[in-house]
Design a protein around this motif. Structure first.
Motif, PDB file in Angstrom:
ATOM      1  N   ILE A 185      -9.292  -5.693  -2.411  1.00  7.16           N
ATOM      2  CA  ILE A 185      -9.315  -5.108  -3.756  1.00  7.16           C
ATOM      3  C   ILE A 185      -8.451  -5.924  -4.724  1.00  7.16           C
ATOM      4  O   ILE A 185      -8.840  -6.153  -5.871  1.00  7.16           O
ATOM      5  CB  ILE A 185      -8.865  -3.622  -3.704  1.00  7.16           C
ATOM      6  CG1 ILE A 185      -9.808  -2.835  -2.768  1.00  7.16           C
ATOM      7  CG2 ILE A 185      -8.827  -2.995  -5.094  1.00  7.16           C
ATOM      8  CD1 ILE A 185     -11.285  -2.936  -3.096  1.00  7.16           C
ATOM      9  N   LEU A 208      -5.513  -6.663   6.610  1.00  3.56           N
ATOM     10  CA  LEU A 208      -6.825  -6.683   7.255  1.00  3.56           C
ATOM     11  C   LEU A 208      -6.799  -7.582   8.499  1.00  3.56           C
ATOM     12  O   LEU A 208      -7.444  -7.282   9.508  1.00  3.56           O
ATOM     13  CB  LEU A 208      -7.851  -7.175   6.238  1.00  3.56           C
ATOM     14  CG  LEU A 208      -9.292  -6.816   6.505  1.00  3.56           C
ATOM     15  CD1 LEU A 208     -10.010  -6.495   5.205  1.00  3.56           C
ATOM     16  CD2 LEU A 208     -10.003  -7.940   7.210  1.00  3.56           C
ATOM     17  N   GLY A 264      -0.740  -7.299  -4.043  1.00  2.00           N
ATOM     18  CA  GLY A 264      -1.553  -7.290  -2.827  1.00  2.00           C
ATOM     19  C   GLY A 264      -2.822  -8.095  -2.991  1.00  2.00           C
ATOM     20  O   GLY A 264      -3.592  -7.873  -3.920  1.00  2.00           O
ATOM     21  N   ALA A 265      -3.025  -9.057  -2.068  1.00  2.00           N
ATOM     22  CA  ALA A 265      -4.251  -9.877  -2.099  1.00  2.00           C
ATOM     23  C   ALA A 265      -5.152  -9.495  -0.946  1.00  2.00           C
ATOM     24  O   ALA A 265      -5.619 -10.333  -0.177  1.00  2.00           O
ATOM     25  CB  ALA A 265      -3.898 -11.367  -2.059  1.00  2.00           C
TER      26      ALA A 265
HETATM   27  C1  LIG Z   1      -9.316  -0.232  11.214  1.00  4.56           C
HETATM   28  C2  LIG Z   1      -9.914  -0.078   9.846  1.00  4.56           C
HETATM   29  C3  LIG Z   1     -11.283  -0.200   9.688  1.00  4.56           C
HETATM   30  C4  LIG Z   1     -11.853  -0.050   8.410  1.00  4.56           C
HETATM   31  N1  LIG Z   1     -13.216  -0.184   8.281  1.00  4.56           N
HETATM   32  C5  LIG Z   1     -13.773  -0.078   7.062  1.00  4.56           C
HETATM   33  C6  LIG Z   1     -15.183  -0.260   6.887  1.00  4.56           C
HETATM   34  O1  LIG Z   1     -15.930  -0.448   7.838  1.00  4.56           O
HETATM   35  N2  LIG Z   1     -15.682  -0.195   5.611  1.00  4.56           N
HETATM   36  C7  LIG Z   1     -14.897   0.042   4.513  1.00  4.56           C
HETATM   37  O2  LIG Z   1     -15.411   0.045   3.398  1.00  4.56           O
HETATM   38  N3  LIG Z   1     -13.568   0.243   4.665  1.00  4.56           N
HETATM   39  C8  LIG Z   1     -12.992   0.190   5.893  1.00  4.56           C
HETATM   40  N4  LIG Z   1     -11.630   0.390   6.037  1.00  4.56           N
HETATM   41  C9  LIG Z   1     -10.857   0.906   4.883  1.00  4.56           C
HETATM   42  C10 LIG Z   1     -10.485  -0.143   3.801  1.00  4.56           C
HETATM   43  O3  LIG Z   1     -11.639  -0.718   3.246  1.00  4.56           O
HETATM   44  C11 LIG Z   1      -9.557  -1.219   4.282  1.00  4.56           C
HETATM   45  O4  LIG Z   1      -8.345  -0.633   4.662  1.00  4.56           O
HETATM   46  C12 LIG Z   1      -9.281  -2.307   3.221  1.00  4.56           C
HETATM   47  O5  LIG Z   1      -8.534  -3.325   3.818  1.00  4.56           O
HETATM   48  C13 LIG Z   1      -8.553  -1.768   1.986  1.00  4.56           C
HETATM   49  O6  LIG Z   1      -8.413  -2.797   1.061  1.00  4.56           O
HETATM   50  P1  LIG Z   1      -7.198  -2.879   0.012  1.00  4.56           P
HETATM   51  O7  LIG Z   1      -7.346  -4.193  -0.676  1.00  4.56           O
HETATM   52  O8  LIG Z   1      -7.172  -1.624  -0.775  1.00  4.56           O
HETATM   53  O9  LIG Z   1      -5.867  -2.852   0.904  1.00  4.56           O
HETATM   54  P2  LIG Z   1      -5.367  -3.863   2.038  1.00  4.56           P
HETATM   55  O10 LIG Z   1      -6.501  -4.545   2.701  1.00  4.56           O
HETATM   56  O11 LIG Z   1      -4.456  -3.077   2.897  1.00  4.56           O
HETATM   57  O12 LIG Z   1      -4.579  -4.982   1.230  1.00  4.56           O
HETATM   58  C14 LIG Z   1      -3.300  -4.753   0.701  1.00  4.56           C
HETATM   59  C15 LIG Z   1      -2.543  -6.094   0.635  1.00  4.56           C
HETATM   60  O13 LIG Z   1      -1.320  -5.887  -0.055  1.00  4.56           O
HETATM   61  C16 LIG Z   1      -0.288  -6.597   0.611  1.00  4.56           C
HETATM   62  N5  LIG Z   1       0.975  -5.920   0.274  1.00  4.56           N
HETATM   63  C17 LIG Z   1       1.415  -4.711   0.705  1.00  4.56           C
HETATM   64  N6  LIG Z   1       2.582  -4.399   0.120  1.00  4.56           N
HETATM   65  C18 LIG Z   1       2.883  -5.413  -0.705  1.00  4.56           C
HETATM   66  C19 LIG Z   1       3.972  -5.670  -1.591  1.00  4.56           C
HETATM   67  N7  LIG Z   1       4.965  -4.780  -1.769  1.00  4.56           N
HETATM   68  N8  LIG Z   1       3.993  -6.841  -2.275  1.00  4.56           N
HETATM   69  C20 LIG Z   1       2.987  -7.748  -2.124  1.00  4.56           C
HETATM   70  N9  LIG Z   1       1.929  -7.552  -1.296  1.00  4.56           N
HETATM   71  C21 LIG Z   1       1.873  -6.403  -0.605  1.00  4.56           C
HETATM   72  C22 LIG Z   1      -0.662  -6.509   2.083  1.00  4.56           C
HETATM   73  O14 LIG Z   1      -0.065  -7.537   2.832  1.00  4.56           O
HETATM   74  C23 LIG Z   1      -2.192  -6.607   2.028  1.00  4.56           C
HETATM   75  O15 LIG Z   1      -2.653  -7.944   2.134  1.00  4.56           O
HETATM   76  C24 LIG Z   1     -11.041   0.232   7.292  1.00  4.56           C
HETATM   77  C25 LIG Z   1      -9.660   0.352   7.469  1.00  4.56           C
HETATM   78  C26 LIG Z   1      -9.099   0.191   8.724  1.00  4.56           C
HETATM   79  C27 LIG Z   1      -7.604   0.317   8.866  1.00  4.56           C
END
Ligand SMILES: Cc1cc2nc3c(=O)[nH]c(=O)nc-3n(C[C@H](O)[C@H](O)[C@H](O)COP(=O)(O)OP(=O)(O)OC[C@H]3O[C@@H](n4cnc5c(N)ncnc54)[C@H](O)[C@@H]3O)c2cc1C
Length: 411
Positions: free
Chosen positions: A18, A46, A14-15
């Motif tokens: 995080i 996102l 996942g890119a």
């Molecule tokens: C509507 C909304 C508003 C939010 N607002 C805030 C805020 O104001 N402040 C805050 O701190 N947090 C907020 N969040 C919470 C959180 O910070 C976000 O969800 C953030 O995007 C999480 O980051 P992540 O990198 O953990 O996961 P994600 O952003 O979900 O990234 C995961 C990535 O993995 C990829 N992926 C998934 N499965 C696979 C696979 N099997 N193989 C390869 N790639 C894959 C996806 O395509 C995606 O690009 C919010 C969340 C939502 C839904």
């Protein structure tokens, strides 16, 4: 085997914010990251909620280690106290980071990680397990292949696996058949999805900030498009238990959103249904009838399920994880993120100790690490990455010592 392991990349699934942060820290610590992203661009999850204004300011949303790298390319930091939309975070921070010459060569787009195991070791087999590299089965437009790695960071998020509308944690009866009239998450009501909602009766289900965002946008649409009706269904029996006193919220933009919802309720622009335990969704002509334990609601045209998200743990099924049975987060993390005790902003800083599993060398980070708990903040996720990558060499007992100065590893 040890020497061979050391030469292998560290896989990041996942890119999103995080996963990209993990790639930066891995590079800073002398590891070779290999980053898989299922979407056609970085941070594909996102991008789906890019229209939503974030409730945390820029200063919370950026990883200092990543901004240090970006600044080398002439990148300029936005005002720390401004609140970006998801799209602004994507365009001004995440896409430039993904395109950075130190990150881009390691990033594989349109590459879905289907499952992870240890080489020649299914979950049952112990002898030699800790010395066996990880195997990732990945699928890209050219087909399937296996990739070998010394450690795995799963930062694949939860947005792609939303919770069901059904009260039992299962799909409501008829929910899947009605899928074309249900949106999960936060649709772009005032933008690309407008035609689905203008002039329609729309039921929003859920009690969190995603529901508030949808209600706010639907109320704005109702002011422009005649015949738009906004209904709101929550499980709770009293709205006063979920629309909290704004004075309690330390995050200013979230407070503004909560105030707006209280205003809409006071103006009766939203029709509310409390104690809603959805059991079935039926089609009647071109309407949806939502049935709960207490009877049925008014017919609606569409439903927005803002009911939260759950982690897809199936891709890690061959690994020995220790997960809390309630939150589905790593066991030692669970008490720190318990939504009964914590909201976003009150979760204490944590790291490798809380995020480790019996299987050495595998970590779920980012929002996926919280399992079903909705209390994740990016700022905490960046702290997770810093701790896990900084300790990877010792924790996995396989990686080389951090070759970058300690300060660089700590971002
Ligand atoms: C509507 C909304 C508003 C939010 N607002 C805030 C805020 O104001 N402040 C805050 O701190 N947090 C907020 N969040 C919470 C959180 O910070 C976000 O969800 C953030 O995007 C999480 O980051 P992540 O990198 O953990 O996961 P994600 O952003 O979900 O990234 C995961 C990535 O993995 C990829 N992926 C998934 N499965 C696979 C696979 N099997 N193989 C390869 N790639 C894959 C996806 O395509 C995606 O690009 C919010 C969340 C939502 C839904």
């Amino acid at each position: 085997m040890q020497n061979t392991l050391d030469t292998l990349p560290v896989a990041v699934i996942g890119a999103g914010p995080i996963g990209l942060s993990a790639a930066v820290h891995l590079r800073n610590c002398g590891y070779r990251p290999i980053l898989f992203e299922a979407g056609a661009q970085a941070a594909a999850n996102l991008a789906r909620w890019g229209h939503v204004r974030m409730f945390s300011p820029w200063s919370y949303n950026l990883d200092p280690a990543a901004t240090a790298l970006l600044r080398q390319q002439g990148w300029r930091e936005p005002a720390a106290d401004a609140f970006p939309t998801g799209r602004e975070l994507l365009q001004h921070y995440l896409l430039p980071l993904a395109a950075h010459p130190e990150i881009a060569p390691h990033l594989h787009l349109e590459t879905n990680v289907r499952s992870v195991s240890r080489l020649h070791h299914d979950v049952l087999r112990t002898p030699g397990r800790d010395d066996a590299p990880f195997v990732l089965r990945v699928a890209d437009p050219d087909g399937e292949r296996d990739v070998i790695a010394q450690a795995v960071i799963d930062a694949s998020g939860t947005y792609q696996t939303p919770n069901w509308l059904g009260a039992h944690g299962l799909p409501a009866l008829g929910e899947c058949a009605a899928a074309d009239a249900i949106a999960y998450g936060v649709p772009d009501i005032l933008g690309s999805a407008r035609a689905h909602y203008a002039g329609k009766s729309v039921l929003v289900v859920g009690a969190g900030h995603s529901a508030y965002n949808a209600l706010q946008d639907l109320a704005a649409l109702a002011g422009e498009a005649h015949g738009t009706n906004v209904l709101w269904g929550v499980r709770c029996t009293a709205l006063s238990r979920i629309v909290r006193s704004p004075a309690n919220d330390a995050l200013q933009e979230r407070r503004r959103l909560e105030e707006r919802i209280q205003e809409l309720l006071a103006l009766e622009q939203v029709q509310t249904f409390t104690g809603l335990e959805i059991e079935a969704i039926e089609r009647q002509d071109d309407k949806l009838i939502v049935r709960g334990s207490a009877g049925q609601l008014l017919p609606v045209d569409r439903i927005i399920a803002a009911t939260g998200f759950r982690p897809d743990l199936s891709l890690l099924a061959e690994l020995r994880l220790s997960l809390d049975p309630t939150t589905q987060s790593p066991t030692r993390l669970a008490p720190l993120i318990d939504p009964n005790l914590h909201s976003c902003g009150s979760v204490p800083e944590h790291g490798i100790t809380e995020l480790s599993h019996p299987e050495r060398g595998v970590y779920t980070l980012g929002i996926k690490s919280y399992g079903r708990a909705p209390t994740f903040l990016l700022r905490t996720g960046y702290q997770q990455v810093r701790s896990v990558v900084g300790a990877l060499g010792t924790a996995a007992a396989t990686a080389p010592p951090c070759s970058a100065p300690v300060s660089a590893c700590q971002g």
